[in-house]
Design an enzyme around this catalytic site. Structure first.
Site, mmCIF file in Angstrom:
data_model
loop_
_atom_site.group_PDB
_atom_site.id
_atom_site.type_symbol
_atom_site.label_atom_id
_atom_site.label_comp_id
_atom_site.label_asym_id
_atom_site.label_seq_id
_atom_site.Cartn_x
_atom_site.Cartn_y
_atom_site.Cartn_z
ATOM 1 N N GLY A 56 -4.226 5.576 6.306
ATOM 2 C CA GLY A 56 -3.870 7.148 6.271
ATOM 3 C C GLY A 56 -2.440 7.487 6.367
ATOM 4 C CD GLU A 112 -10.381 -0.086 13.269
ATOM 5 O OE1 GLU A 112 -10.489 -1.238 13.682
ATOM 6 O OE2 GLU A 112 -9.306 0.287 12.937
#
Length: 532
Positions: free
Chosen positions: A46, A289
């Site tokens: 991001g 993650e």
């Protein structure tokens, strides 16, 4: 991950095979970073597309001609004054996504991009000026941050499910449908047992997972000093647990938010409900993650590594100390449905599924398969064992916190009922895994089914108070359905009125598009009649 003009570039599950390289050049005291293949490009971070000026890049360190493993490097990717890409840097936006339309996800390709030696993060490992590599005391010490982030994902996902429960339960207390008796008032839909069955176990899950996430975060803080000293036994245990919890909880959260949306009927489909926004915000947690299936298999590897010690009754960490339980024992369940008997059921299930997975792997190895072949042929049962372990961990944590809570009796009674509902619902939803070896008798299963109905009725009067306890202001929920004051229909009306399309009548569009279409449709219908 974005903070201001900074992003973190860590992409992929097979970290050891990361292709991005950072080669140290002693003569210039610089690292030269390269993305040598199309698959080595960074993709998805991001803020990377058009926003960030700097980022942390994870790359394979090469110094003195040898690969030294994965390390982090601070890389400036754009000029601070002009915002133009730095030499050797290509970056751009990756296009539209399922959600997060305002998040500038991007890609990064590095071609002989140069950074000074000081831009390598050298807290635990170092590269000296002459290129000498100084390794960390323990290669796993870098897992600390990853563990904490995953623990935080557990807590944050629980918050997402909690918000969805607040909206759905408050709305279910306002929405009325169908009179219970002829001529009577329409009932609140939360009074219907089917609605309770869908929502109240999710409420219990939100509490259970929130407490578990906080426990993991607090445990990490407790062992932080051990980590700094290089004592990593506790970190290794927590690393495996948090990998599994991240997967287990994000799966439950994503499915739970969707269930809450369905429980709100048609209004749940509208952005006015606040639920679609929650769904697109928390669904990516199943992937970032660490992809969830990979995370579960990490837990399975951890458990399988410990299994020989478990079989030999060697003293092991408290996170796994019950996995050597006697599998011939049966449930102690009575009509009381005590928390202790519920916990033994979850621990028995986890221990049995691990034993069965280990037996399968061992059997395949004895049949002539390599260990890797045997593992790959057993990943489904290994995943079942890992999920059962995570489920037991969550309930174990939840039950311990509720039991030890220093609160008044009424509050403890409500929390105990919620804890039991979490456990009983989980057993009945996975009943095959709990009864396969005869651990529960048919009579005990009937007791659990009856207890489920009793718990739903017991918790129903406190359902709204329990979601109010999360203390989410209306501004945070951003939901017409989940308003604290219950003025759902006025809020929906105001929301509709605020639509830009309702600020004025679209007469020009009507005459230009709608009316000609209506006339054309009418003409097509009239033509067959004219022929008749």
């Amino acid at each position: 991950m974005v903070t201001g003009d900074f992003c973190l570039c860590i992409v992929g599950t097979f970290i050891r095979g990361l292709e991005t390289t950072a080669t140290y050049v002693p003569t210039n005291q610089e690292f030269v970073l390269n993305s040598p293949t199309i698959t080595s490009m960074k993709y998805w971070p991001g803020g990377l597309g058009k926003t960030s000026n700097c980022c942390l890049v994870m790359a394979q360190l090469i110094t003195q001609g040898e690969k030294r493993g994965i390390h982090l490097f601070f890389v400036q990717i754009r000029d601070i004054e002009t915002h133009q890409p730095m030499p050797g840097v290509e970056s751009g936006d990756i296009g539209t996504k399922f959600g997060f339309g305002s998040n500038d996800n991007g890609y990064l390709k590095l071609t002989n991009a140069r950074i000074p030696r000081e831009n390598m993060l050298m807290r635990y490992s170092k590269v000296l000026e002459d290129g000498t590599y100084v390794p960390p005391k323990n290669q796993r010490i870098g897992y600390g941050t990853m563990v904490f982030v995953r623990a935080h994902i557990v807590t944050n996902s629980a918050r997402g499910l909690a918000k969805a429960c607040v909206i759905a339960i408050r709305y279910s207390a306002v929405r009325r449908q169908t009179e219970v008796s002829p001529g009577g008032m329409e009932a609140q839909i939360l009074d219907y047992q089917t609605q309770q069955y869908k929502l109240l176990p999710l409420l219990a899950s939100a509490f259970a997972m929130y407490f578990t996430g906080r426990y993991a975060e607090d445990y990490y803080e407790e062992i932080a000093s051990e980590i700094e000293e290089g004592k990593l036994d506790s970190l290794n245990q927590l690393h495996a647990v948090c990998a599994g919890l991240k997967a287990f909880v994000t799966w439950v959260c994503t499915a739970g938010i969707e269930t809450c949306r369905l429980c709100c009927g048609g209004h749940g489909y509208s952005h006015a409900s606040g639920l679609p926004k929650l769904y697109v915000f928390y669904t990516p947690g199943c992937t970032y993650e660490g992809e969830n299936n990979v995370m579960m298999l990490q837990v399975a590897r951890f458990l399988m590594k410990l299994y020989p010690d478990i079989k030999r009754n060697v003293p092991i960490h408290k996170f796994v100390d019950y996995l050597g339980a006697d599998l011939t024992l049966k449930s102690c369940m009575t009509a009381e449905v005590a928390i202790g008997c519920l916990l033994k059921a979850y621990e028995h299930r986890a221990a049995r599924l691990l034993s069965e997975a280990a037996s399968r792997v061992e059997s395949l190895v004895r049949s002539g398969k390599s260990h890797q072949e045997a593992w790959n042929a057993s990943t489904v049962v290994l995943t079942w064992a890992a999920k059962a372990y995570c489920h037991a961990f969550v309930f174990r944590t939840f039950s311990q916190i509720v039991t030890d809570a220093a609160v008044d009796k009424n509050t403890k009674d409500v929390l105990t009922a919620l804890c039991k509902l979490y456990a009983v619902h989980g057993i009945l939803e996975n009943l095959g895994e709990f009864i396969q070896d005869g651990f529960f008798s048919p009579k005990q299963v009937s007791l659990l089914k009856n207890k489920l109905a009793d718990l739903l009725a017991e918790i129903r009067p406190n359902a709204v108070a329990l979601v109010d306890a999360f203390d989410y202001p209306d501004k945070v929920l951003d939901s017409c359905l989940g308003r604290y004051d219950g003025q759902v229909y006025q809020a929906l009306y105001d929301y509709a009125k605020s639509s830009p399309l309702n600020q004025q009548e679209v007469l020009d569009s009507y005459h230009k598009y709608i009316k000609p279409a209506q006339l054309g449709q009418s003409t097509r219908h009239e033509q067959p009649m004219a022929r008749l």
